[in-house]
Design an enzyme around this catalytic site. Structure first.
Site, PDB file in Angstrom:
ATOM      1  N   ILE A 114      89.586 -15.194 -33.049  1.00 40.04           N
ATOM      2  CA  ILE A 114      90.432 -15.759 -34.098  1.00 40.04           C
ATOM      3  C   ILE A 114      91.744 -16.088 -33.397  1.00 40.04           C
ATOM      4  O   ILE A 114      92.303 -15.253 -32.676  1.00 40.04           O
ATOM      5  CB  ILE A 114      90.622 -14.769 -35.271  1.00 40.04           C
ATOM      6  CG1 ILE A 114      91.505 -15.377 -36.371  1.00 40.04           C
ATOM      7  CG2 ILE A 114      91.141 -13.414 -34.835  1.00 40.04           C
ATOM      8  CD1 ILE A 114      91.556 -14.533 -37.661  1.00 40.04           C
ATOM      9  N   SER A 115      92.215 -17.317 -33.535  1.00 35.51           N
ATOM     10  CA  SER A 115      93.400 -17.777 -32.794  1.00 35.51           C
ATOM     11  C   SER A 115      94.662 -17.038 -33.219  1.00 35.51           C
ATOM     12  O   SER A 115      94.743 -16.476 -34.311  1.00 35.51           O
ATOM     13  CB  SER A 115      93.619 -19.280 -33.026  1.00 35.51           C
ATOM     14  OG  SER A 115      92.590 -20.027 -32.450  1.00 35.51           O
ATOM     15  N   HIS A 116      95.687 -17.111 -32.345  1.00 31.70           N
ATOM     16  CA  HIS A 116      97.020 -16.634 -32.706  1.00 31.70           C
ATOM     17  C   HIS A 116      97.448 -17.318 -34.013  1.00 31.70           C
ATOM     18  O   HIS A 116      97.246 -18.531 -34.153  1.00 31.70           O
ATOM     19  CB  HIS A 116      98.052 -17.028 -31.635  1.00 31.70           C
ATOM     20  CG  HIS A 116      97.942 -16.266 -30.363  1.00 31.70           C
ATOM     21  ND1 HIS A 116      96.924 -16.487 -29.460  1.00 31.70           N
ATOM     22  CD2 HIS A 116      98.737 -15.295 -29.827  1.00 31.70           C
ATOM     23  CE1 HIS A 116      97.100 -15.676 -28.418  1.00 31.70           C
ATOM     24  NE2 HIS A 116      98.173 -14.938 -28.625  1.00 31.70           N
TER      25      HIS A 116
END
Length: 213
Positions: free
Chosen positions: A63-65
């Site tokens: 899950i991206s920043h």
């Protein structure tokens, strides 16, 4: 599926952090304040869910920043009713942000485990894209083209021609291009054959994978 006032407070803090890093779009910040990110990640990371960090999810993806999600959303200037193609559903967090921005979302995921998990999970939170597709993001979704905006949430070694061809004139493609590290690259379609290109800095994504597994 618990969401508490403590979680809400942490989301407000996260939105303040993103604002300090240059996210100014109020609608994006409002989405960050609303979406329960802790539900999108493994419960072992829950205590850290509202830090500006990436976390592993299923199928060796991440899950991206939050900053990356907010940056991509702000850069595309999503408006209500925009027809948006998302390449890489992943955990569904970016999908939820797009839906909070009132876009009409078509989302493609190539990892079957993630596709199954996220396509069941998102509707439980009330997030319903127009379509979830299990398929190859390099090919886009020609039968639904053209799109106002295309967002790619994985690192692509090159820019797929199919995606450029599926943007409306006046539309945008935002894609991280590169192998181990990527340059966030924005293409604006000026005419049927002409694109304006902007490079928007270095980011780090998991690689965009070809073919369905």
């Amino acid at each position: 599926m618990r969401d508490t006032t403590k979680h809400q407070g942490l989301r407000n803090q996260l939105a303040n952090v993103l604002e300090a890093k240059g996210i100014t779009d109020e609608k994006v910040l409002k989405a960050v304040r609303k979406i329960p990110r802790h539900l999108f990640i493994d419960s072992s990371f829950e205590a850290h869910a509202y830090q500006d960090k990436a976390f592993p999810i299923a199928a060796e993806q991440t899950i991206s920043h939050p900053y990356t999600v907010a940056f991509q959303s702000q850069t595309l200037g999503i408006k209500e009713g925009d027809k948006v193609l998302e390449i890489g559903t992943g955990s569904g967090y970016q999908t939820a942000v797009l839906l909070e921005l009132k876009a009409e979302v078509y989302s493609i995921e190539r990892q079957h485990e993630l596709f199954k998990k996220t396509s069941l999970f998102l509707p439980k939170l009330g997030y319903r894209p127009k379509r979830f597709i299990f398929g190859d993001g390099y090919k886009g979704l020609p039968e639904q083209a053209p799109f106002d905006k295309i967002i790619v949430t994985a690192g692509a070694p090159f820019v797929p021609k199919a995606l450029l061809g599926q943007i409306k004139v006046g539309g945008m493609l935002l894609i991280p291009v590169g192998d181990t590290e990527q340059i966030m690259t924005l293409f604006i379609r000026k005419s049927p054959k002409e694109f304006e290109k902007h490079e928007l800095g270095d980011f780090k994504f998991v690689p965009m994978l070809k073919k369905k597994n």
